[in-house]
Scaffold this motif. Structure first.
Motif, PDB file in Angstrom:
ATOM      1  N   ASP A 175       3.517   3.367 -11.605  1.00 49.61           N
ATOM      2  CA  ASP A 175       2.374   3.858 -10.840  1.00 49.61           C
ATOM      3  C   ASP A 175       2.192   5.340 -11.164  1.00 49.61           C
ATOM      4  O   ASP A 175       3.162   6.108 -11.173  1.00 49.61           O
ATOM      5  CB  ASP A 175       2.598   3.667  -9.338  1.00 49.61           C
ATOM      6  N   VAL A 176       0.943   5.728 -11.449  1.00 53.75           N
ATOM      7  CA  VAL A 176       0.616   7.125 -11.760  1.00 53.75           C
ATOM      8  C   VAL A 176      -0.338   7.623 -10.681  1.00 53.75           C
ATOM      9  O   VAL A 176      -1.409   7.043 -10.469  1.00 53.75           O
ATOM     10  CB  VAL A 176      -0.021   7.254 -13.158  1.00 53.75           C
ATOM     11  N   ALA A 177       0.048   8.685  -9.996  1.00 51.90           N
ATOM     12  CA  ALA A 177      -0.755   9.230  -8.896  1.00 51.90           C
ATOM     13  C   ALA A 177      -1.037  10.700  -9.150  1.00 51.90           C
ATOM     14  O   ALA A 177      -0.179  11.432  -9.658  1.00 51.90           O
ATOM     15  CB  ALA A 177      -0.029   9.066  -7.566  1.00 51.90           C
ATOM     16  N   SER A 178      -2.249  11.142  -8.814  1.00 50.25           N
ATOM     17  CA  SER A 178      -2.628  12.540  -8.948  1.00 50.25           C
ATOM     18  C   SER A 178      -2.969  13.101  -7.565  1.00 50.25           C
ATOM     19  O   SER A 178      -3.423  12.377  -6.683  1.00 50.25           O
ATOM     20  CB  SER A 178      -3.827  12.698  -9.893  1.00 50.25           C
ATOM     21  N   ARG A 181      -5.913  14.372  -3.540  1.00 52.49           N
ATOM     22  CA  ARG A 181      -6.742  13.178  -3.686  1.00 52.49           C
ATOM     23  C   ARG A 181      -8.184  13.478  -3.293  1.00 52.49           C
ATOM     24  O   ARG A 181      -8.461  14.371  -2.510  1.00 52.49           O
ATOM     25  CB  ARG A 181      -6.186  12.033  -2.840  1.00 52.49           C
ATOM     26  N   CYS A 196       0.509  15.601 -11.149  1.00 46.55           N
ATOM     27  CA  CYS A 196       0.604  14.210 -11.620  1.00 46.55           C
ATOM     28  C   CYS A 196       2.031  13.725 -11.383  1.00 46.55           C
ATOM     29  O   CYS A 196       2.994  14.380 -11.797  1.00 46.55           O
ATOM     30  CB  CYS A 196       0.260  14.128 -13.107  1.00 46.55           C
ATOM     31  N   ARG A 280      -8.346  13.167 -14.397  1.00 47.41           N
ATOM     32  CA  ARG A 280      -7.404  12.049 -14.295  1.00 47.41           C
ATOM     33  C   ARG A 280      -6.152  12.363 -15.105  1.00 47.41           C
ATOM     34  O   ARG A 280      -6.236  12.970 -16.171  1.00 47.41           O
ATOM     35  CB  ARG A 280      -8.032  10.746 -14.805  1.00 47.41           C
ATOM     36  N   CYS A 281      -5.039  11.908 -14.579  1.00 46.38           N
ATOM     37  CA  CYS A 281      -3.775  12.032 -15.298  1.00 46.38           C
ATOM     38  C   CYS A 281      -3.519  10.718 -16.031  1.00 46.38           C
ATOM     39  O   CYS A 281      -3.545   9.640 -15.425  1.00 46.38           O
ATOM     40  CB  CYS A 281      -2.648  12.344 -14.326  1.00 46.38           C
ATOM     41  N   GLN A 302      -1.056   4.237 -18.441  1.00 43.10           N
ATOM     42  CA  GLN A 302      -1.701   4.034 -17.144  1.00 43.10           C
ATOM     43  C   GLN A 302      -2.388   5.320 -16.707  1.00 43.10           C
ATOM     44  O   GLN A 302      -1.907   6.428 -16.971  1.00 43.10           O
ATOM     45  CB  GLN A 302      -0.676   3.585 -16.098  1.00 43.10           C
ATOM     46  N   ARG A 303      -3.527   5.175 -16.017  1.00 40.49           N
ATOM     47  CA  ARG A 303      -4.344   6.295 -15.554  1.00 40.49           C
ATOM     48  C   ARG A 303      -4.310   6.397 -14.040  1.00 40.49           C
ATOM     49  O   ARG A 303      -4.237   5.392 -13.339  1.00 40.49           O
ATOM     50  CB  ARG A 303      -5.795   6.119 -16.015  1.00 40.49           C
ATOM     51  N   SER A 304      -4.404   7.617 -13.558  1.00 44.75           N
ATOM     52  CA  SER A 304      -4.433   7.846 -12.115  1.00 44.75           C
ATOM     53  C   SER A 304      -5.866   7.738 -11.610  1.00 44.75           C
ATOM     54  O   SER A 304      -6.822   7.627 -12.372  1.00 44.75           O
ATOM     55  CB  SER A 304      -3.875   9.236 -11.790  1.00 44.75           C
ATOM     56  N   GLU A 305      -6.000   7.782 -10.301  1.00 45.56           N
ATOM     57  CA  GLU A 305      -7.324   7.876  -9.705  1.00 45.56           C
ATOM     58  C   GLU A 305      -7.924   9.255 -10.010  1.00 45.56           C
ATOM     59  O   GLU A 305      -7.205  10.218 -10.265  1.00 45.56           O
ATOM     60  CB  GLU A 305      -7.237   7.679  -8.183  1.00 45.56           C
TER      61      GLU A 305
END
Length: 512
Positions: A175-178, A181, A196, A280-281, A302-305
């Protein structure tokens, strides 16, 4: 775990009876606990032969099953046996056909060590387990003897099941989160900090990460996700090297750092209007490969939101008016002087950047589109940049006979020395306003204005005007003289040739 052997093999080509002394065992079996994708797998198999005859031993590691799908049965699985790697009877290492590339890349190895009691210890290593490696693993030992005709015969074989391997796929855990938000609104010149975080990586798997920050040009584009071109802002390679994307100037005005394990921070020290957009990260994971080669494909990307960054800019209004400086008629060789007057309405310090453009003089025929409406001049012809005076006072000029300067706070001058016919055309100036942030840096406010067009036409010089009647007069005199001589010869009695020559001489003298 050992297998007692009491089998005797008799071959009709060998009158000697060779006892079956082949033994095989393992030190650790696989459990049902899932192994993370990219983890290292080590399997050990021990084997020995006690025989007075000269026999050779071969060892093979392989697996059964693994979830391969059958094309004939929808959703069904095929029970397959695949050899992973072997040490053959001649002590050569041979990879299986499905594992040759991984063997060539050094990701699968098999070596023989000396074990206890004279047993051979065979150790197979997979540096990065893949989902296709799931299945039931086994170790197979074979005893070989060479016949008098120099062919090899297998006289004994033992197969030992090591256990089942289950692979936990990275796509199920990564899971990739930035952060922050949602949306961020900043004043121009404020620092922009984005974080990130990469979650779901197994702590015992040594994986390389490529971390990229991407930006799409417009904040409103995140609604549909398709507008604008996504560009790379910065990246950190698996070996920790940071590089910047299209805007190389950010290398001195920002940073990309690894804050902690799996956590990365992008900082822009002084944000400017061009930094607005959707960030996006993007993380590419090389499972089990700490330092992958440039040609190694990523295990998973994978890309973050998206994080929408909006920068508040000051309200700026600008207008530009171009005019031709008063003076005598412009002729070839004269100096053309054009003035661009600008008006800026805003607060705080600003600078104006002025660019001069030239369009060709349009033909007298009006160009119309399919609807009969005249086309705009700029849509028909492309302007040619002449000179630019940057906001910081630097002049960009494309010809040595051109100069550009600033007469006052809002007035800019363009001079074209020793003008030629190529300098004729329609001239206009474009004004762009640059503002100053609290840290003293300059940024493009986005306020622009296009001036009116000024026609520049070069008239003929006095010397050029005198040349025209001179040429016409000489031509007319010669023509009249020739007509008179021809008429006299036709209507008068024959004259002596000398008299005709004298008449021609007189006309020549009278001709201008």
């Amino acid at each position: 775990m050992k297998f007692p052997c009491s089998i005797f093999l008799l071959f009709f080509r060998h009158p000697t009876v060779i006892p079956d002394s082949l033994q095989i065992s393992y030190t650790r079996s696989l459990t049902s606990q899932p192994v993370p994708e990219g983890a290292e797998l080590t399997l050990t198999c021990s084997s020995s032969i006690q025989s007075e005859q000269l026999t050779h031993l071969s060892i093979t590691f392989g697996k059964r099953g693994g979830g391969e799908r059958s094309d004939s049965e929808a959703g069904g699985e095929v029970s397959t046996i695949r050899e992973i790697i072997s040490i053959d009877k001649l002590l050569g290492v041979v990879p299986g056909p499905f594992y040759k590339k991984r063997y060539d890349d050094g990701e699968i190895t098999l070596e023989k060590r000396n074990g206890e009691g004279g047993q051979g210890l065979f150790v197979m290593k997979m540096k990065a387990v893949q989902p296709s490696d799931a299945g039931s693993f086994f170790c197979e030992a074979s005893q070989w003897i060479r016949d008098p005709d120099r062919t090899w015969q297998r006289i004994a074989q033992r197969t030992l099941d090591i256990g089942n391997l289950t692979v936990q796929q990275l796509v199920e855990s990564l899971d990739v989160a930035s952060s922050p938000r949602g949306e961020v609104t900043l004043q121009v010149g404020s620092p922009l900090i984005l974080t990130c975080e990469v979650l779901g990586l197994a702590s015992d798997v040594n994986s390389g990460l490529l971390v990229q920050w991407m930006k799409r040009g417009s904040v409103s584009s995140d609604v549909v996700g398709t507008r604008g071109v996504e560009v790379e802002v910065a990246r950190m390679s698996p070996d920790g090297i940071v590089s910047w994307g299209d805007d190389l100037s950010r290398g001195s005005g920002g940073s990309l750092e690894k804050v902690s394990e799996g956590k990365y921070s992008l900082k822009l020290f002084s944000a400017r209007p061009a930094d607005s957009g959707v960030y996006r990260c993007v993380v590419s994971v090389y499972a089990g490969r700490k330092n992958p080669s440039p040609s190694t494909p990523a295990t998973l990307t994978q890309r973050s939101e998206g994080v929408a960054v909006n920068l508040k800019t000051k309200d700026v209004l600008v207008s530009a008016v171009a005019r031709l400086s008063r003076g005598p008629l412009l002729k070839r060789g004269s100096t053309i002087t054009l003035i661009c007057n600008t008006t800026v309405t805003t607060t705080g310090p600003v600078q104006v950047q002025v660019q001069w453009l030239r369009w060709p003089i349009p033909e007298p025929v009006i160009t119309r589109n399919s609807g009969g409406v005249p086309l705009d001049l700029e849509a028909v012809t492309q302007p040619k940049p002449i000179a630019t005076l940057m906001y910081n006072g630097v002049a960009n000029i494309n010809h040595s006979e051109i100069s550009i300067d600033r007469l006052s706070a809002n007035s800019y001058r363009l001079r074209i020395h020793m003008a030629t016919e190529e300098d004729q055309g329609l001239y206009g100036c474009h004004a762009e306003v640059w503002g100053q942030d609290p840290h003293g840096g300059w940024y493009d406010t986005g306020a622009r204005s296009v001036s009116n067009l000024v026609t520049v036409y070069l008239y003929a010089r006095a010397a050029d005007l005198l040349l025209i009647p001179l040429v016409v007069g000489v031509s007319s005199a010669l023509f009249v003289g020739i007509v008179i001589i021809a008429t006299l010869q036709r209507i008068l009695p024959p004259f002596p040739h000398a008299l005709v020559a004298d008449i021609r001489f007189v006309f020549n003298l009278c001709s201008p």
